[in-house]
Design a protein around this motif. Structure first.
Motif, PDB file in Angstrom:
ATOM      1  N   LEU A  92       5.911   6.166  -0.572  1.00 38.68           N
ATOM      2  CA  LEU A  92       5.108   5.558   0.876  1.00 38.68           C
ATOM      3  C   LEU A  92       3.782   5.692   0.825  1.00 38.68           C
ATOM      4  O   LEU A  92       2.923   4.641   1.259  1.00 38.68           O
ATOM      5  CB  LEU A  92       6.040   6.431   1.885  1.00 38.68           C
ATOM      6  N   SER A  96       1.130   2.467   0.664  1.00 37.18           N
ATOM      7  CA  SER A  96       0.269   2.049   1.792  1.00 37.18           C
ATOM      8  C   SER A  96      -1.226   2.227   1.335  1.00 37.18           C
ATOM      9  O   SER A  96      -2.046   1.280   1.576  1.00 37.18           O
ATOM     10  CB  SER A  96       0.280   3.369   2.892  1.00 37.18           C
ATOM     11  N   LEU A 100      -3.779  -1.241   1.394  1.00 36.11           N
ATOM     12  CA  LEU A 100      -4.809  -1.134   1.926  1.00 36.11           C
ATOM     13  C   LEU A 100      -6.095  -1.699   0.896  1.00 36.11           C
ATOM     14  O   LEU A 100      -7.065  -2.604   1.244  1.00 36.11           O
ATOM     15  CB  LEU A 100      -5.371   0.046   2.435  1.00 36.11           C
TER      16      LEU A 100
END
Length: 268
Positions: A92, A96, A100
């Motif tokens: 996770l 993430s 980004l």
């Protein structure tokens, strides 16, 4: 094994003494002693199907705890990864961060292409499409690099006598890249402010610091999950990059020698 004070220590205690920092040894040893005392006190009434007492269960760290611990208390955090690598949390966090970075790359690539000042480039409508392709390619490359490098580092660690496994290194390699999030404000700065030497120099220095920080975290993580010395962990991390540098130098030497002495062909 007899200690200097005449007492006897187990092989596990001697191994931990040479692996973990002083503040970590007491925690790990105390946890082992609690488990041993619990089994001894139950004696013949010990039931394998009984539920463990909640007060002896280790506290499951959340994602925010893992992020904070990795950045500011890596030895304790990665020591916990040796027992519970937290693959789900690592996946996770890594996804993430890469999303980004891909999103930021989508917005910064057009500015980079404009700075190249290639004649005719700005007259085409392919800049956004190219930016999207670069962002998607970078995202896929980062995930592929995660799988490949974690497997390679685990193999090298086992060759150096490591005690961990591929799951441990997979989680450690992903989490060790957390400092890269601090490069996002720098990329925003590059988009907002005009280009200049001081701006480029600051971005280069900041990027170098982030790289060193991530490398140190990776060394600490390998040391903790594979239970060997810091020197061996550093050597495992350095070997892949060193091999690439040597291959690049050899390739450049071959290309330079070929250009300096081009082969003379015969015309029949």
């Amino acid at each position: 094994m007899e200690n200097q004070d005449g007492t006897y220590g187990t092989e596990r205690e001697e191994q931990i003494k040479h692996v973990y920092p002083e503040q970590e040894r007491d925690i790990i040893l105390n946890n082992d002693e609690l488990s041993q005392n619990k089994i001894a006190n139950q004696g013949s009434e010990f039931n394998l199907n009984s539920e463990p007492e909640s007060k002896n269960e280790p506290v499951q760290a959340g994602i925010l705890d893992i992020i904070y611990g990795t950045l500011f208390d890596p030895a304790r955090t990665f020591a916990g990864f040796a027992r519970n690598p937290r693959i789900g949390a690592a996946v996770l966090i890594v996804i993430s961060i890469n999303l980004l970075e891909a999103l930021m790359g989508y917005y910064t690539t057009p500015r980079f292409m404009q700075s190249l000042r290639v004649p005719g480039m700005l007259e085409h409508d392919y800049i956004k499409l190219t930016s999207m392709l670069f962002a998607m390619g970078g995202f896929v490359f980062s995930l592929g690099k995660w799988f490949f490098m974690s497997g390679l580092l685990n193999l090298l660690s086992e060759l150096f006598g490591g005690k961990g496994n591929a799951r441990n290194v997979f989680a450690v390699y992903g989490i060790a890249g957390l400092p890269v999030v601090f490069m996002l404000p720098v990329q925003v700065m590059l988009m907002i402010f005009p280009e200049g030497f001081l701006q480029t120099l600051a971005a280069a220095l900041f990027g170098t610091a982030i790289f060193i920080w991530s490398t140190v975290l990776l060394v600490i993580g390998l040391r903790e999950v594979h239970q060997f010395s810091t020197g061996k962990a550093a050597l495992v991390v350095i070997i892949p990059g060193g091999v690439l540098i040597v291959l690049a130098i050899v390739f450049m030497v071959i290309i330079g020698a070929t250009m300096a002495n081009p082969p003379v062909g015969r015309f029949i």
